[in-house]
Scaffold this motif. Structure first.
Motif, mmCIF file in Angstrom:
data_model
loop_
_atom_site.group_PDB
_atom_site.id
_atom_site.type_symbol
_atom_site.label_atom_id
_atom_site.label_comp_id
_atom_site.label_asym_id
_atom_site.label_seq_id
_atom_site.Cartn_x
_atom_site.Cartn_y
_atom_site.Cartn_z
ATOM 1 N N UNK A 1 0.834 -1.202 0.000
ATOM 2 C CA UNK A 1 0.000 0.000 0.000
ATOM 3 C C UNK A 1 0.869 1.254 0.000
ATOM 4 N N UNK A 2 0.275 2.350 -0.377
ATOM 5 C CA UNK A 2 0.967 3.638 -0.351
ATOM 6 C C UNK A 2 0.496 4.385 0.896
ATOM 7 N N UNK A 3 1.214 4.079 2.016
ATOM 8 C CA UNK A 3 0.774 4.645 3.302
ATOM 9 C C UNK A 3 1.187 6.104 3.444
ATOM 10 N N UNK A 4 0.327 6.885 4.080
ATOM 11 C CA UNK A 4 0.680 8.276 4.383
ATOM 12 C C UNK A 4 1.568 8.330 5.635
ATOM 13 N N UNK A 5 1.827 9.551 6.134
ATOM 14 C CA UNK A 5 2.719 9.718 7.282
ATOM 15 C C UNK A 5 2.107 9.217 8.594
ATOM 16 N N UNK A 6 0.842 9.007 8.601
ATOM 17 C CA UNK A 6 0.181 8.507 9.802
ATOM 18 C C UNK A 6 -0.249 9.614 10.748
ATOM 19 N N UNK A 7 -1.161 9.290 11.649
ATOM 20 C CA UNK A 7 -1.699 10.251 12.605
ATOM 21 C C UNK A 7 -1.841 9.569 13.965
ATOM 22 N N UNK A 8 -1.406 10.284 15.027
ATOM 23 C CA UNK A 8 -1.528 9.731 16.371
ATOM 24 C C UNK A 8 -3.006 9.678 16.757
ATOM 25 N N UNK A 9 -3.518 8.480 16.947
ATOM 26 C CA UNK A 9 -4.924 8.314 17.340
ATOM 27 C C UNK A 9 -5.048 7.995 18.833
ATOM 28 N N UNK A 10 -3.907 7.675 19.470
ATOM 29 C CA UNK A 10 -3.898 7.479 20.913
ATOM 30 C C UNK A 10 -2.539 7.948 21.431
ATOM 31 N N UNK A 11 -2.562 8.970 22.279
ATOM 32 C CA UNK A 11 -1.325 9.538 22.793
ATOM 33 C C UNK A 11 -0.628 8.562 23.750
ATOM 34 N N UNK A 12 0.720 8.392 23.621
ATOM 35 C CA UNK A 12 1.445 7.545 24.569
ATOM 36 C C UNK A 12 1.650 8.301 25.886
#
Length: 371
Positions: free
Chosen positions: A113-124
Motif C-alpha cells: 500500500x501507499x501509506x501516508x505519514x500517519x496520525x496519532x490516534x492514541x497519545x502515549x
C-alpha cells in the motif's frame, strides 16, 4: 566463363620450329560475381531477393534474403498493478510492421500500500503505549502501529532539604511531573560545618590594658564561639596643674584616665619670673596644690548577669575627673565572683554577689547574678 581457352603451341627457341600444337580449353564455370543488388526487400516475416551479375559474361544469379524478423518492438496497453486494481504486463507490437507479436498477462493486485505519514490516534504516556494510524492513499485501507511509551520526560525534585549545622539535609526524591511516579530516592547530606553566627555580645568588657571577650551564638544550633576584643587603651583627659611652677622649683601637672582612674604626672619647668605674692613664696599653702577628693562615683553597670566562667570589666567614672583618691574594689562573696584591682569581675559559681567600688569616702555597688 564467356569464351573457350587454348593451352598454346610448343616451339623451339633455337631453330624457331613448331614442335607441338596445343589443345582447346573449355569455358570455365566460375563467374566473377559483383557484390549484388537487393531486388526484393526482405520484411519482418517474408524473404527478399538479391541479384548478382558476372562482370565478365554478364550472366545473373539470384539469392534469397532472410526475413528481418521483428527487430523493433514496443509494449502497449501496460498497466501497473496497485493495492486496489490488477495490472497488465502489456502487449508486444512490431514498430516496423505494426503487427501484434505477443499478448501480455494480467498482474495480480499488489500487497504494497501507499501509506501516508500517519496520525496519532492514541497519545502515549509514561506507562502506556500509544497508537498511530496510517491510511493508504490509493485504496483507503488503514493500519495501526504501536507508539513507544514516552518514559519519564519531565522530572521534579520533592522533599529537598538543605543541611544546617544542626540537622542533616536531604538531596530530594525524583518524581515524574507527568504521572507522579517516584523514580529515585535522594541521599542524606551531612550537617554543614558553617554556623550562622549572630552579631555577638560582649561578655567580658575590654579595659584600658586588658583585652575583653565577645561571644557569638549560632542562630540555628545555639553553639557559641568567643573572640578576643582589643584593649581600649587609656582615655586621658586634659592635663591639669597640680602644683604651679616658680622660679625656684618645678611645677606638676597630671591627667587621669576616665575609665580606670590611672593618673599620669608630668613636671612643669621653672618659671623665669619672681613670685609677687605670699602664695607663690609659700607653695605649700597654694590652694591648687591641695588634694582633690571624690565627690561621686558612676558605674557603667549597676546590675549584671554572667554565666559561670565568664568575665566583665566595670567602668568607673569619678567626679571630679581629676580626683586624686584611689579606686578599690571589693566582693561580698569570693566563692560566687571575684574582682581584680582594675575592676575585672569573674563569675565562679551560681548565686548573687555585690561588687563595691570605693574612692575616698564614696561608694558604689554593682549587683551580679551568676547562672
Amino acid at each position: 566463363c564467356k569464351e573457350t581457352g587454348y593451352s598454346g603451341d610448343t616451339w623451339c627457341k633455337d631453330c624457331g620450329k613448331k614442335i607441338l600444337s596445343g589443345q582447346t580449353i573449355a569455358k570455365t564455370e566460375n563467374h566473377s560475381w559483383d557484390a549484388g543488388k537487393v531486388t526484393t526487400k526482405a520484411t519482418c516475416t517474408e524473404e527478399g531477393e538479391k541479384t548478382f551479375t558476372c562482370s565478365i559474361c554478364g550472366d545473373e544469379k539470384t539469392e534469397k534474403v532472410s526475413a528481418t524478423g521483428h527487430q523493433h518492438t514496443e509494449i502497449r496497453n501496460k498497466k501497473e498493478a496497485t493495492c486496489k486494481e490488477t495490472g497488465y504486463s502489456g502487449d508486444t507490437w512490431c514498430k516496423d510492421c505494426g503487427k501484434k507479436i505477443l499478448s501480455g498477462q494480467a498482474i495480480a493486485k499488489t500487497e504494497d500500500h501507499s501509506w501516508n505519514q500517519g496520525e496519532i490516534t492514541k497519545e502515549p504516556t509514561c506507562k502506556e503505549e500509544g497508537e498511530k494510524t496510517f491510511t493508504c492513499s490509493i485504496c483507503g485501507n488503514t493500519k495501526t502501529e504501536k507508539v513507544s511509551t514516552t518514559d519519564h520526560q519531565h522530572m521534579e525534585i520533592r522533599n529537598q532539604k538543605n543541611p544546617t549545622c544542626k540537622e542533616a539535609g536531604y538531596s530530594g526524591d525524583t518524581y515524574c511531573a507527568d504521572c507522579g511516579v517516584k523514580i529515585s530516592s535522594g541521599k542524606t547530606i551531612a550537617k554543614t560545618k558553617n554556623h550562622n553566627w549572630d552579631g555577638g555580645v560582649i561578655t567580658t568588657e575590654p579595659t584600658c590594658t586588658e583585652r575583653g571577650e565577645k561571644t557569638f551564638t549560632c542562630t540555628i544550633c545555639g553553639n557559641t564561639n568567643t573572640k578576643k576584643v582589643n584593649a581600649t587603651g587609656h582615655s586621658y583627659g586634659a592635663y591639669k596643674v597640680v602644683k604651679e611652677p616658680t622660679n625656684k622649683r618645678k611645677g606638676l601637672k597630671s591627667k587621669t584616665c576616665s575609665v580606670c582612674g590611672k593618673i599620669v604626672y608630668e613636671a612643669i619647668p621653672k618659671t623665669n619670673f619672681s613670685p609677687t605674692d605670699s602664695s607663690e613664696t609659700n607653695p605649700d599653702q597654694n590652694p591648687q596644690t591641695s588634694q582633690k577628693t571624690t565627690r561621686k562615683i558612676k558605674l557603667n553597670r549597676r546590675k549584671l548577669t554572667l554565666k559561670k566562667g565568664k568575665s566583665f570589666r566595670l567602668k568607673v567614672t569619678l567626679a571630679p575627673a581629676d580626683s586624686q583618691d584611689k579606686i578599690t574594689y571589693k566582693t561580698s562573696n569570693k566563692k560566687i565572683a571575684t574582682v581584680s584591682k582594675t575592676g575585672k569581675i569573674k563569675a565562679k559559681k551560681k548565686g548573687k554577689v555585690k561588687i563595691t567600688v570605693i574612692s575616698g569616702k564614696k561608694k558604689a555597688v554593682c549587683t551580679v547574678k551568676v547562672k
